[in-house]
Design an enzyme around this catalytic site. Structure first.
Site, PDB file in Angstrom:
ATOM      1  N   LYS A   1      -7.522  -4.979   4.841  1.00 36.43           N
ATOM      2  CA  LYS A   1      -6.339  -4.576   5.516  1.00 36.43           C
ATOM      3  C   LYS A   1      -5.109  -5.717   4.832  1.00 36.43           C
ATOM      4  O   LYS A   1      -4.000  -5.227   4.679  1.00 36.43           O
ATOM      5  CB  LYS A   1      -6.286  -4.475   6.960  1.00 36.43           C
ATOM      6  CG  LYS A   1      -7.559  -3.451   7.279  1.00 36.43           C
ATOM      7  CD  LYS A   1      -7.157  -2.102   6.859  1.00 36.43           C
ATOM      8  CE  LYS A   1      -8.069  -1.154   7.207  1.00 36.43           C
ATOM      9  NZ  LYS A   1      -8.116   0.181   6.416  1.00 36.43           N
TER      10      LYS A   1
ATOM     11  N   LYS B   1      -6.956  -4.627  -3.096  1.00 33.13           N
ATOM     12  CA  LYS B   1      -7.404  -5.330  -2.104  1.00 33.13           C
ATOM     13  C   LYS B   1      -8.172  -4.715  -1.254  1.00 33.13           C
ATOM     14  O   LYS B   1      -8.057  -3.653  -0.979  1.00 33.13           O
ATOM     15  CB  LYS B   1      -6.068  -5.836  -1.164  1.00 33.13           C
ATOM     16  CG  LYS B   1      -5.260  -4.773  -0.283  1.00 33.13           C
ATOM     17  CD  LYS B   1      -4.322  -5.550   0.515  1.00 33.13           C
ATOM     18  CE  LYS B   1      -3.745  -4.500   1.448  1.00 33.13           C
ATOM     19  NZ  LYS B   1      -4.504  -3.373   2.225  1.00 33.13           N
TER      20      LYS B   1
ATOM     21  N   GLN C   1       8.300 -14.597  20.703  1.00 34.60           N
ATOM     22  CA  GLN C   1       7.985 -15.994  20.965  1.00 34.60           C
ATOM     23  C   GLN C   1       8.572 -16.924  19.846  1.00 34.60           C
ATOM     24  O   GLN C   1       7.967 -17.853  19.213  1.00 34.60           O
ATOM     25  CB  GLN C   1       6.511 -16.334  20.705  1.00 34.60           C
ATOM     26  CG  GLN C   1       5.717 -15.333  22.026  1.00 34.60           C
ATOM     27  CD  GLN C   1       4.401 -15.474  21.997  1.00 34.60           C
ATOM     28  OE1 GLN C   1       3.644 -16.741  22.309  1.00 34.60           O
ATOM     29  NE2 GLN C   1       3.393 -14.684  21.467  1.00 34.60           N
TER      30      GLN C   1
ATOM     31  N   CYS D   1      -2.093  -2.617   7.574  1.00 34.98           N
ATOM     32  CA  CYS D   1      -2.112  -3.642   6.638  1.00 34.98           C
ATOM     33  C   CYS D   1      -0.903  -4.443   6.337  1.00 34.98           C
ATOM     34  O   CYS D   1      -0.677  -5.407   6.064  1.00 34.98           O
ATOM     35  CB  CYS D   1      -2.302  -2.516   5.229  1.00 34.98           C
ATOM     36  SG  CYS D   1      -3.835  -2.085   5.284  1.00 34.98           S
TER      37      CYS D   1
ATOM     38  N   ASP E   1       0.825  -1.396  -0.089  1.00 35.53           N
ATOM     39  CA  ASP E   1       0.099   0.136  -0.005  1.00 35.53           C
ATOM     40  C   ASP E   1       0.753   1.390   0.104  1.00 35.53           C
ATOM     41  O   ASP E   1       0.401   2.342   0.509  1.00 35.53           O
ATOM     42  CB  ASP E   1      -0.881   0.098   1.444  1.00 35.53           C
ATOM     43  CG  ASP E   1      -1.960  -1.298   1.246  1.00 35.53           C
ATOM     44  OD1 ASP E   1      -1.954  -1.876   0.014  1.00 35.53           O
ATOM     45  OD2 ASP E   1      -2.752  -1.144   1.960  1.00 35.53           O
TER      46      ASP E   1
ATOM     47  N   GLU F   1      -4.632  -0.714  -1.174  1.00 35.11           N
ATOM     48  CA  GLU F   1      -6.024  -0.793  -0.622  1.00 35.11           C
ATOM     49  C   GLU F   1      -6.991  -0.015  -1.397  1.00 35.11           C
ATOM     50  O   GLU F   1      -6.703   1.177  -1.862  1.00 35.11           O
ATOM     51  CB  GLU F   1      -6.086  -0.310   0.795  1.00 35.11           C
ATOM     52  CG  GLU F   1      -7.061  -0.477   1.529  1.00 35.11           C
ATOM     53  CD  GLU F   1      -7.182  -0.229   2.965  1.00 35.11           C
ATOM     54  OE1 GLU F   1      -6.137   0.164   3.552  1.00 35.11           O
ATOM     55  OE2 GLU F   1      -8.271  -0.085   3.818  1.00 35.11           O
TER      56      GLU F   1
ATOM     57  N   VAL G   1       3.183   0.409   4.363  1.00 37.21           N
ATOM     58  CA  VAL G   1       2.461   0.861   5.293  1.00 37.21           C
ATOM     59  C   VAL G   1       1.039   0.349   5.341  1.00 37.21           C
ATOM     60  O   VAL G   1       0.546  -0.213   4.524  1.00 37.21           O
ATOM     61  CB  VAL G   1       2.450   2.237   4.954  1.00 37.21           C
ATOM     62  CG1 VAL G   1       3.804   3.056   4.912  1.00 37.21           C
ATOM     63  CG2 VAL G   1       1.960   2.752   3.463  1.00 37.21           C
ATOM     64  N   THR G   2       0.387   0.650   6.852  1.00 36.98           N
ATOM     65  CA  THR G   2       1.143   1.051   7.873  1.00 36.98           C
ATOM     66  C   THR G   2       1.605  -0.235   8.812  1.00 36.98           C
ATOM     67  O   THR G   2       0.834  -1.143   8.462  1.00 36.98           O
ATOM     68  CB  THR G   2       0.354   2.053   8.719  1.00 36.98           C
ATOM     69  OG1 THR G   2      -1.222   1.262   9.066  1.00 36.98           O
ATOM     70  CG2 THR G   2      -0.208   3.158   8.100  1.00 36.98           C
TER      71      THR G   2
HETATM   72  N1  TIU Z   1      -2.761   0.330   4.146  1.00 37.55           N
HETATM   73  C1  TIU Z   1      -3.165   0.526   5.593  1.00 37.55           C
HETATM   74  O1  TIU Z   1      -2.450   0.088   6.770  1.00 37.55           O
HETATM   75  N2  TIU Z   1      -4.572   1.071   5.523  1.00 37.55           N
HETATM   76  C2  TIU Z   1      -4.807   1.843   6.812  1.00 37.55           C
HETATM   77  O2  TIU Z   1      -5.982   2.317   6.859  1.00 37.55           O
HETATM   78  N3  TIU Z   1      -3.874   2.129   7.684  1.00 37.55           N
HETATM   79  C3  TIU Z   1      -3.822   2.926   8.730  1.00 37.55           C
HETATM   80  O3  TIU Z   1      -3.048   3.046   9.442  1.00 37.55           O
HETATM   81  N4  TIU Z   1      -5.080   3.571   8.972  1.00 37.55           N
END
Ligand code: TIU
Length: 229
Positions: A134, A131, A204, A164, A26, A74, A159-160
């Protein structure tokens, strides 16, 4: 082929390039640039742009040795038929998914904001997965594509971290992939969440996977033997 081994947390990670894909989650304008989904949720998007040079360096090295690259976005269909109301209606954003924003409709496929940032733009032959969730595996053909390509190992950037990236890495782990997260090639709008996510993935005994600095990964690509312990 002798596997490549690199210093990683919580112990060395072994892979061979032919069975490994670099998965970039993303890195689209919606999250990195002002006016997209990330900012509409109230986040400071400037934090995320800082990882772009490190991601670029890894992508360039990986392309240089002919490794498989997967980019995800996304993205929802224009009619939002793949966006559950529970997702669209959540919280109190300044703009909701599908609303018209400064970079086109928020989180909708083919809109300007949904494009991967130019610095990391896909090249012909690279896989691009849109996609709706997430995770990169939910409601996408990713697992089938990777299985057909004989992929067993995934190296993650993007990210993030705790949203995701973490969701995708957990989905991948449950499907049997050995996953490595490049710590300086992922970022969150919340630095403490990034650190927690990185820590919990490799806790772990690599319960979700491994983490390492991109410098370790790139050294292993350039000189596989030198990177071995
Ligand atoms: N790609 C992804 O992480 N989508 C999000 O909405 N991330 C947020 O941190 N909001």
């Amino acid at each position: 082929m002798t596997p490549t081994k690199l210093d990683a947390n919580p112990f060395p990670y072994e892979f061979d390039v032919a069975h490994t894909a670099l998965v970039i989650i993303d890195m689209q304008r919606d999250f990195i640039e002002p006016g997209g989904f990330g900012e509409s949720l109230g986040n400071d998007v400037a934090l995320l742009a800082a990882i772009v040079p490190a991601c670029q360096a890894v992508l360039q090295s990986w392309r240089g040795i002919g490794g498989l690259v997967v980019h995800t976005r996304e993205a929802h269909r224009a009619d939002l038929s793949d966006c559950p109301p529970a997702k669209r209606n959540r919280g109190n954003p300044s703009l909701r998914i599908g609303d018209e924003g400064p970079m086109g409709r928020i989180l909708v496929a083919d809109e300007p904001g949904n494009q991967i940032i130019p610095a990391l733009a896909p090249t012909p032959g690279e896989i691009v997965i849109d996609k709706p969730g997430k995770g990169a595996f939910y409601a996408t053909p990713l697992h089938d594509l990777l299985q057909r390509a004989g992929i067993t190992h995934l190296v993650f950037m993007g990210v993030t971290t705790e949203v995701c990236v973490q969701t995708s890495m957990r989905e991948a782990n449950d499907r049997g992939y050995d996953c490595l997260l490049l710590e300086d090639c992922t970022e969150s709008y919340f630095p403490a969440f990034k650190q927690s996510a990185v820590d919990m993935m490799c806790a772990q005994g690599a319960i979700v996977g491994w983490t390492a600095a991109s410098s370790q990964f790139m050294s292993a690509l350039v000189a596989p033997d030198a990177a071995q312990r």
